[in-house]
Every structure is written in structure tokens, then in C-alpha cells.
Design an enzyme around this catalytic site. Sequence first.
Site: not given
Length: 155
Positions: A100, A135
Site C-alpha cells: 500500500k 490480504r
Amino acid sequence: LRDPRMAEVAARAGAALVLMHMKGTPQTMRDQAHYADVTGEVKSFLKQRLEQARQAGVGEVILDPGIGFAKTAQHSFTLLRRLRELEDLGCPILIGPSRKSFLGTLAGMESVGERLEGTLAAVAIGVMNGASIVRVHDVRQCRKACLVADAVRNS
């Protein structure tokens, strides 16, 4: 549950439901990353959506604080640190920190290809602080980080 009928659909199907926090839409979320207390506000949002899902008859619910979604880097780091505060909602917690952009705010991780070690650290910290589902993109490496974090947490 932006569409309130979704909870009813999940309940009728006997499906589990993942509830994720995000303000706005993917197109507008960056402009809406304003919080007085990010963890408290995320928890309040998830609690309200959880009640909505339960009233519709959904049996299994998983909570995702939405790391990186309508959050600054500091908000995402704070959520990882304070993740345990979501545990009293009584549902498994899912995090998705893999590669991210909040990791890219740190030196040496600016490009996506340089974020494996940051992802591993975020995953381990998340597991230590209550995440039971992660995830990720780099499954083999993250699995090993989870095994260590889980062993420490349960020691």
C-alpha cells in the site's frame, strides 16, 4: 453496505460478509481523510454496519478497518497500532496492508517493488494486534511472517 439490500442478499445466501471502512468512493476518498480519532471513528462506523448486518440476519461478519482507504499514512499506522480496539466488536479482523501507498511514505519504500519488507512488518504488527486474516500479494513470505507473529502473540 452502501446498498442496504446487500445485507439481506448475504443473509439469504448464507454468505459471510466483509465490512470495510472507507469514506467516499475510490475517486474521492483522498479528500475525505479527516478524523479527530481515526480508530474511534472507524470502530463506530464498523459497529453501526455490523448492527445493520446482524439485523438483516447475516451470520458471519469480518471487519476490515480499510487501511489506506480514505486514510493518510499516519492514520494507517495508527490503525495498525490500535487494531486491538476493534476486537470487542466480536468479529474476525482483516487487514490488507500489502504494497500500500502508506508504506511508500517511508524511506526506501517509495516504489511498489520496494515494499515487501514494509508489508511483512505491517502484517506481523497487524497479527500481533489482533488481525486474524491478511490480504496480501506475497503469500509465501507473509505466511512466514504471520507464523512468527502468531507464535509470539500466543507464547
